[in-house]
Design an enzyme around this catalytic site. Structure first.
Site, short mmCIF file in Angstrom:
data_model
loop_
_atom_site.label_atom_id
_atom_site.label_comp_id
_atom_site.label_asym_id
_atom_site.label_seq_id
_atom_site.Cartn_x
_atom_site.Cartn_y
_atom_site.Cartn_z
N GLY A 47 41.53 45.02 42.07
CA GLY A 47 41.94 44.77 40.70
C GLY A 47 41.36 45.74 39.69
O GLY A 47 41.71 45.71 38.52
N ASN A 48 40.47 46.62 40.14
CA ASN A 48 39.89 47.61 39.25
C ASN A 48 40.83 48.81 39.17
O ASN A 48 41.23 49.36 40.20
CB ASN A 48 38.50 48.03 39.75
CG ASN A 48 37.73 48.79 38.70
OD1 ASN A 48 38.19 49.81 38.20
ND2 ASN A 48 36.55 48.30 38.37
N ALA A 49 41.16 49.23 37.97
CA ALA A 49 42.13 50.31 37.76
C ALA A 49 41.51 51.70 37.73
O ALA A 49 42.21 52.67 37.44
CB ALA A 49 42.88 50.06 36.45
#
Length: 172
Positions: A47-49
């Site tokens: 979920g980390n961009a």
């Protein structure tokens, strides 16, 4: 347990820097989250961009590449990674849960990077600790970035992408 009460957690240790003598842009996070620590990789949580955002800055798809190649490609562009916190107690991965932080000596560190021109702080915690340590440094741009974390949802991915685009000015 009362709301806001701190749960004693094991001490989490950050990763070594991913840099070389050609590093012109250093991106500083706060402290790796649980998924990153488990995998031994910066920004490993799906979920980390981060990898998408920095890939957009570099105009290169980094997300689909193996981790070692991602780091190699960052270094090829003069980009390094590190964190402002050496170790801390933190249940889970939220920066708001960090307690007893042992900070890195950023002042000494940046003096050892002769090509360094800019530092991008990935999120408010990194900016707070990093700016406090570094102060004003002639010839070194300090850029506050919205956190790449999926937990920071008050900005859209597109708004984050636009903000991160400011890093392009420091790559040449």
């Amino acid at each position: 347990m009362a709301q806001g009460e701190f749960v004693h957690a094991p001490r989490k240790i950050a990763f070594p820097p991913s840099i070389d003598v050609q590093t012109r842009l250093l991106i500083l996070g706060s402290l790796p989250g649980d998924a990153s620590i488990k995998q031994g990789e910066y920004y490993a949580h799906r979920g980390n961009a981060f990898w998408q955002l920095i890939g957009d800055v570099l105009e290169e798809d980094l997300r689909g590449q193996p981790y070692a190649m991602r780091l190699k490609r960052l270094r090829a562009h003069g980009v390094g990674l590190w964190d402002v916190i050496e170790s801390a107690e933190r249940p889970g991965s939220l920066d708001s849960n960090i307690r007893g932080a042992e900070l890195r000596d950023l002042g000494l560190f940046v003096e050892r990077l002769p090509a360094l021109r800019a530092i991008g702080f990935n999120g408010k915690t990194a900016a707070l600790h990093g700016r406090r340590q570094l102060g004003e440094r002639p010839g070194l741009a300090l850029v506050d970035l919205p956190s790449s974390s999926g937990a920071y949802a008050s900005l859209s991915r597109e708004a984050k992408r636009q903000a991160w685009g400011a890093l392009r000015d420091h790559l040449g």
